[in-house]
Design an enzyme around this catalytic site. Structure first.
Site, PDB file in Angstrom:
ATOM      1  N   GLY A 123      19.782  45.846 -10.110  1.00 32.60           N
ATOM      2  CA  GLY A 123      19.731  44.413 -10.354  1.00 32.60           C
ATOM      3  C   GLY A 123      19.504  43.629  -9.083  1.00 32.60           C
ATOM      4  CG  ASN A 167      17.413  47.318  -4.986  1.00 32.95           C
ATOM      5  OD1 ASN A 167      18.087  46.890  -4.058  1.00 32.95           O
ATOM      6  ND2 ASN A 167      17.417  48.597  -5.347  1.00 32.95           N
ATOM      7  CG  ASP A 225      13.490  55.712   1.014  1.00 34.16           C
ATOM      8  OD1 ASP A 225      13.620  56.360  -0.044  1.00 34.16           O
ATOM      9  OD2 ASP A 225      14.383  54.970   1.467  1.00 34.16           O
ATOM     10  CB  THR A 237      15.176  54.096  -2.001  1.00 32.64           C
ATOM     11  OG1 THR A 237      15.569  55.450  -1.769  1.00 32.64           O
ATOM     12  CG2 THR A 237      16.365  53.301  -2.498  1.00 32.64           C
ATOM     13  CB  ALA A 238      14.138  49.698  -3.622  1.00 34.09           C
ATOM     14  CB  ALA A 239       9.079  52.282  -5.246  1.00 39.96           C
ATOM     15  N   GLY A 240      10.482  51.161  -7.780  1.00 36.48           N
ATOM     16  CA  GLY A 240      10.450  50.694  -9.163  1.00 36.48           C
ATOM     17  C   GLY A 240      11.092  49.334  -9.330  1.00 36.48           C
ATOM     18  CG  ASP A 241      15.149  48.816  -8.520  1.00 36.89           C
ATOM     19  OD1 ASP A 241      15.092  49.049  -9.738  1.00 36.89           O
ATOM     20  OD2 ASP A 241      15.987  49.350  -7.769  1.00 36.89           O
ATOM     21  CB  THR A 289       8.739  49.089  -1.665  1.00 33.26           C
ATOM     22  OG1 THR A 289       8.735  47.679  -1.898  1.00 33.26           O
ATOM     23  CG2 THR A 289      10.170  49.595  -1.703  1.00 33.26           C
TER      24      THR A 289
END
Length: 309
Positions: free
Chosen positions: A41, A43, A247, A249-253, A283
């Site tokens: 949320g 992110n 990395d 991490t957080a690409a989808g967000d 990202t």
């Protein structure tokens, strides 16, 4: 100004970056430690804000947690409205431990903490925010009953919903009826549709199955294979941006938050996906969650045009 209401999780991320991920029982000693702020949320709220949106964020944090003040300060630095954050006694804020190895692949372990205390009452007392929002953005890292009430209120008020169905959890499929934008990756799409494995070759089949559930627009993100989308008007595909992955991490967000921002601006679905896909492409070249999320100008300089199926 059009307001994006994000309701969801917030975490402290403790990250170990290493040349390769360990096997079971193995110790890797040459890791580098980093601390970031994350949570799906949070992110998505940060992504929507940095990409130019006006964002209100509802989350739950530990009232006595040592990380809470800095976490809220970071949101406010991104001009996110935190007036409706819930402060919970006797529990820590959400915490994630992330191990990042070769090609940006990662392992994650999460203690939901205060995120599981974001009760339906937090929705009830903020019904006016749902009514007035241009879009509501959701994920699956808060209690199911809370998400169900958010969806019910948004549908009742005809407020568009962007639902990132992550992580994938068992639910009555009637819940998808009326969802405006459902964003899932290959694993989540397979979970919902019961198709064994999602690929660019059968993505259209999966999207049609999601539309039959009542979703108005289905979007499947497939990492380096690009993004497929479909609605009543047709289907399309946006290729991935070819970048060196540091990395994931957080690409989808990042994709979800930036997509929501583009949609409230009146951008077409294909072009909103181009915008969001460019943001995700930036990202993955950076380490961490919120620390890796780009600005609006960076995104606008980094895009591809959509193709048709």
């Amino acid at each position: 100004m059009k307001n994006i209401l994000v309701i969801g999780s917030s975490n402290v991320d403790l990250v170990m970056k290493m040349p390769r991920l360990p096997q079971v029982g193995e110790t890797v000693t040459n890791a580098n430690f980093h601390q970031y702020f994350g949570g799906k949320g949070a992110n998505q709220a940060v992504a929507a804000a940095r990409s130019g949106g006006e964002v209100t964020f509802i989350t739950a944090v530990g009232k006595q947690d040592n990380y809470t003040a800095e976490m809220i300060s970071n949101f406010e630095n991104d001009q996110i409205n935190c007036d409706h954050v819930e402060y919970i006694d006797g529990v820590n804020s959400g915490c994630a431990f992330v191990m990042v190895g070769e090609e940006g692949h990662n392992y994650l372990a999460v203690d939901s903490g205060s995120n599981q205390k974001l009760a339906p009452t937090a929705v009830s007392k903020n019904e006016a925010l749902i009514h007035d929002a241009s879009v509501v953005v959701l994920q699956n890292e808060i209690p199911e009953q809370t998400n169900e009430l958010i969806i019910s209120e948004a549908v009742a008020h005809k407020t568009p919903i962007v639902w990132n169905y992550a992580p994938a959890i068992p639910k009555d499929k009637k819940i998808f009826q009326g969802i405006d934008y459902l964003i899932v990756n290959e694993v989540e799409a397979a979970f919902i549709t019961e198709i064994a494995e999602i690929s660019p070759e059968n993505a259209q089949q999966a999207m049609m199955a999601l539309l039959k559930l009542g979703v108005k627009c289905a979007i499947i993100t497939m990492g380096g294979d690009g993004v497929a989308y479909a609605n009543a008007e047709g289907a399309g595909f946006v290729p991935a941006n070819k970048v060196k992955v540091e990395d994931t991490t957080a690409a989808g967000d990042t994709f979800c938050g930036c997509f929501a921002k583009a949609i409230v601006d009146g951008t077409s679905i294909p072009e909103a996906i181009v915008f969001a896909n460019a943001a995700a492409g930036i990202t993955v070249q950076r380490l961490g969650a919120q620390s890796s999320i780009p600005t609006q100008q960076e995104i606008e300089d980094f895009s591809h045009k959509p193709e048709s199926f």
